[in-house]
Design an enzyme around this catalytic site. Structure first.
Site, PDB file in Angstrom:
ATOM      1  CD  GLU A  45      -2.790   1.502   2.324  1.00  0.00           C
ATOM      2  OE1 GLU A  45      -3.669   2.369   2.218  1.00  0.00           O
ATOM      3  OE2 GLU A  45      -2.588   0.856   3.369  1.00  0.00           O
ATOM      4  CD  GLU A  70       2.610   8.158   5.493  1.00  0.00           C
ATOM      5  OE1 GLU A  70       1.560   7.778   4.918  1.00  0.00           O
ATOM      6  OE2 GLU A  70       3.031   9.330   5.413  1.00  0.00           O
ATOM      7  CG  ASP A 120      -1.716  13.398   0.261  1.00  0.00           C
ATOM      8  OD1 ASP A 120      -2.661  13.215   1.051  1.00  0.00           O
ATOM      9  OD2 ASP A 120      -0.517  13.234   0.575  1.00  0.00           O
ATOM     10  CE  LYS A 124      -1.566  26.102  -5.310  1.00  0.00           C
ATOM     11  NZ  LYS A 124      -0.640  26.469  -4.251  1.00  0.00           N
ATOM     12  CG  ASP A 156     -13.694  11.561  -0.511  1.00  0.00           C
ATOM     13  OD1 ASP A 156     -12.460  11.571  -0.691  1.00  0.00           O
ATOM     14  OD2 ASP A 156     -14.289  12.417   0.160  1.00  0.00           O
ATOM     15  CB  THR A 195      -8.692   3.432   4.181  1.00  0.00           C
ATOM     16  OG1 THR A 195      -9.369   4.646   3.869  1.00  0.00           O
ATOM     17  CG2 THR A 195      -8.638   2.554   2.948  1.00  0.00           C
ATOM     18  CE1 TYR A 197      -6.571  10.425   6.039  1.00  0.00           C
ATOM     19  CE2 TYR A 197      -7.530  11.934   4.451  1.00  0.00           C
ATOM     20  CZ  TYR A 197      -6.614  11.672   5.442  1.00  0.00           C
ATOM     21  OH  TYR A 197      -5.740  12.659   5.840  1.00  0.00           O
ATOM     22  CD  GLU A 198     -13.507   2.413   2.091  1.00  0.00           C
ATOM     23  OE1 GLU A 198     -12.314   2.025   2.131  1.00  0.00           O
ATOM     24  OE2 GLU A 198     -14.411   1.741   1.579  1.00  0.00           O
TER      25      GLU A 198
HETATM   26  N1  SAM Z   1      -4.364   5.553   2.833  1.00  0.00           N
HETATM   27  C1  SAM Z   1      -4.795   6.147   4.095  1.00  0.00           C
HETATM   28  C2  SAM Z   1      -6.305   6.136   4.195  1.00  0.00           C
HETATM   29  O1  SAM Z   1      -6.971   5.898   3.190  1.00  0.00           O
HETATM   30  O2  SAM Z   1      -6.823   6.350   5.292  1.00  0.00           O
HETATM   31  C3  SAM Z   1      -4.208   7.560   4.256  1.00  0.00           C
HETATM   32  C4  SAM Z   1      -4.637   8.593   3.277  1.00  0.00           C
HETATM   33  S1  SAM Z   1      -3.744  10.122   3.446  1.00  0.00           S
HETATM   34  C5  SAM Z   1      -4.733  11.270   2.624  1.00  0.00           C
HETATM   35  C6  SAM Z   1      -2.430   9.920   2.272  1.00  0.00           C
HETATM   36  C7  SAM Z   1      -1.131   9.427   2.897  1.00  0.00           C
HETATM   37  O3  SAM Z   1      -0.220   9.156   1.844  1.00  0.00           O
HETATM   38  C8  SAM Z   1      -0.464  10.419   3.808  1.00  0.00           C
HETATM   39  O4  SAM Z   1      -0.176   9.820   5.053  1.00  0.00           O
HETATM   40  C9  SAM Z   1       0.796  10.823   3.063  1.00  0.00           C
HETATM   41  O5  SAM Z   1       1.878  11.154   3.920  1.00  0.00           O
HETATM   42  C10 SAM Z   1       1.068   9.595   2.232  1.00  0.00           C
HETATM   43  N2  SAM Z   1       1.803   9.906   0.980  1.00  0.00           N
HETATM   44  C11 SAM Z   1       1.422  10.823   0.062  1.00  0.00           C
HETATM   45  N3  SAM Z   1       2.303  10.876  -0.956  1.00  0.00           N
HETATM   46  C12 SAM Z   1       3.265   9.948  -0.649  1.00  0.00           C
HETATM   47  C13 SAM Z   1       4.456   9.557  -1.302  1.00  0.00           C
HETATM   48  N4  SAM Z   1       4.833  10.128  -2.455  1.00  0.00           N
HETATM   49  N5  SAM Z   1       5.213   8.595  -0.735  1.00  0.00           N
HETATM   50  C14 SAM Z   1       4.836   8.028   0.438  1.00  0.00           C
HETATM   51  N6  SAM Z   1       3.713   8.374   1.112  1.00  0.00           N
HETATM   52  C15 SAM Z   1       2.930   9.330   0.574  1.00  0.00           C
END
Ligand code: SAM
Length: 222
Positions: A45, A70, A120, A124, A156, A195, A197-198
């Protein structure tokens, strides 16, 4: 997800038996089976946040191996706290790394599946390449996936989802299945693991979108 910096998180990660450390992870490239001590299929993941999804998946699928990735120490620390409660779980490790480096850490044909959950959005245009379902990232996933390997993406965020569908098409990936409303699509909901966030966004009434992608295998351009 970026939690405030938690003092001691880097030290806790450095001391954790559940983390393959930065100085070692590239040495595992092509040899992840040695980390797990078996030949089970390997799922990762990317951007796992606090690790709820991959930890639950590892518990429900002991016949598969999992690596949660992460980039932020303070976030990974939360996953480690959960992981520490499950000492009998043998099929889950974590990496603190930037996902751009995936092809340096996993070999060609090494990964059976990749999960992207609530990535994320980077709204932009000039940041589009940072979005985890962008074609730049798809090219990295293609380098490490097995021929039958799948990328599964949930969000979402409709704009990010539509972007992912466009990018997949442009990059020559095929769509196995997709829905704009996962929680009302029983055939795609089967075995769904929520998850963090889900849970949060579906509780607010937001429909969850999901797509499963694969790419016919050719050795990628270098
Ligand atoms: N997947 C989880 C969920 O659905 O609950 C977390 C979603 S959170 C919005 C996105 C996570 O991805 C953040 O913790 C962020 O630090 C990590 N992340 C974003 N871009 C990343 C990258 N290029 N490499 C590693 N982690 C990344």
């Amino acid at each position: 997800m970026r939690l405030r910096n938690i003092p001691g998180s880097r030290e806790a990660i450095a001391a954790s038996e559940y983390v393959v450390q930065e100085e070692d992870m590239r040495k595992k490239r092509g040899n992840w089976r040695e980390v797990f001590g078996n030949d089970q299929p390997l799922y990762i993941e990317v951007g796992m946040g606090k690790g709820r999804f991959i930890t639950e998946l590892a518990q429900t699928c002991p016949e598969r191996n999992f690596v949660g990735i992460e980039k932020y120490s303070s976030v990974l620390l939360r996953a480690l706290e959960k992981r520490a409660q499950l000492p009998d779980l043998k099929n889950l490790y974590f990496l603190r790394m930037e996902a751009e480096d995936l092809p340096e850490v996993f070999g060609e044909n090494e990964v059976d599946g990749i999960y992207l959950n609530f990535s994320d959005p980077w709204p932009k245009d000039r940041h589009a390449k940072r979005r985890l379902p962008s074609k730049e990232f798809l090219a990295r996933y293609h380098q490490i996936l097995k021929p039958q390997g799948r990328v599964e993406f949930k969000t979402d965020n409709r704009a990010l989802f539509d972007f992912a569908l466009e990018q997949a098409k442009e990059a020559g990936w095929s769509i196995d299945a997709f829905t704009y409303d996962l929680h009302h699509t029983p055939e795609m909901m089967e075995g769904n693991v929520m998850t963090e966030y889900e849970e949060r966004f579906s509780a607010r009434g937001n429909p969850i979108h999901k797509v499963i992608l694969h790419r016919e295998f050719t050795i990628p351009d270098r």
